[in-house]
Design a protein around this motif. Structure first.
Motif: not given
Length: 243
Positions: A154, A164, A168, A188, A216, A219, A221
């Motif tokens: 990304e 993302q 994250s 997204s 996104s 998505s 984490t």
């Protein structure tokens, strides 16, 4: 201790005669909107997270001691000006504070300084390149092709503002500051930001980023964030070797 400003003046003086070489890390970012889900301080927060991990990894190093300078949270951020919370400083202001801070420390004998930046507005990056070159200090330049190639898909796509990649990293360091429910609801949204900038779009709204994000975020984490932090810390450690 990991933080330069938590030392006393005599302790700072002792750094220059200690057997371990002091390396000072200056976290830089910008206060600006990062979607409806992530904090305004996402960029400097990521820079601080990188510096903390570098300092922790060098905590027991026999010949190098890394210390984190107070962060510089304000940057050149015109692209987010349509949204509440964006705090912009001019290129001249950013250049002056970076060169003055680094110059003050260099005059005291702290010649090993690395600026760690995670805000990528072109004018901001260009100013930091100019300032660090003038001050004679190191700079973690993540938009250089060789560095970007080590980061996530990304990030490399250029569609990564509060997506993302960045979300994250925040989840890995300050999960309490992410609105998880809103994050999970965001679709997204792909925007090639470098291409849009080259085409003359000068703000997020003109790029179609009506919620101040692309990529996104749903998505994201914490696990990805920690993996990315490890790569970013590796890059700084490599710069310390070069310094």
């Amino acid at each position: 201790m990991l933080y330069f400003a938590e030392l006393t003046s005599p302790q700072v003086a002792g750094l220059l005669t200690a057997p371990r070489r002091p390396v000072l890390l200056l976290p830089v970012g910008a206060i600006e909107p990062h979607g409806p889900h992530a904090p305004l301080a996402t960029d400097p927060m990521i820079s601080i997270g990188v510096c903390e991990r570098v300092a922790e990894r060098l905590a027991d190093h026999p010949s190098i001691r890394a210390l984190i300078l107070p962060p510089l949270p304000y940057g050149v951020t015109r692209y987010a000006s349509a949204f509440p919370g964006a705090v912009h400083v001019s290129e001249e202001t950013l250049y002056a504070i970076v060169t003055d801070v680094c110059g003050s420390l260099v005059k005291q004998g702290f010649v090993d300084i690395i600026v760690v930046n995670n805000h990528f507005e072109p004018e901001h990056v260009a100013t930091l390149r100019r300032a660090t070159a003038a001050a004679g200090v190191g700079y973690l330049d993540l938009v250089r092709r060789a560095n970007a190639a080590r980061l996530t898909p990304e990030f490399q796509s250029g569609s990564c503002h509060a997506g993302q990649y960045e979300t994250s990293l925040v989840l890995a360091s300050r999960p309490d500051l992410v609105d998880r429910e809103t994050m999970a609801s965001l679709p997204s949204f792909e925007v090639d930001m470098p291409a849009a900038m080259s085409a003359g779009h000068k703000d997020f709204v003109a790029m179609g980023m009506e919620q101040a994000y692309c990529g996104s975020p749903a998505s994201a984490t914490a696990e990805e964030g920690e993996q990315t932090y490890a790569v970013l810390a590796d890059m700084v450690l490599e710069l310390i070797g070069d310094v």
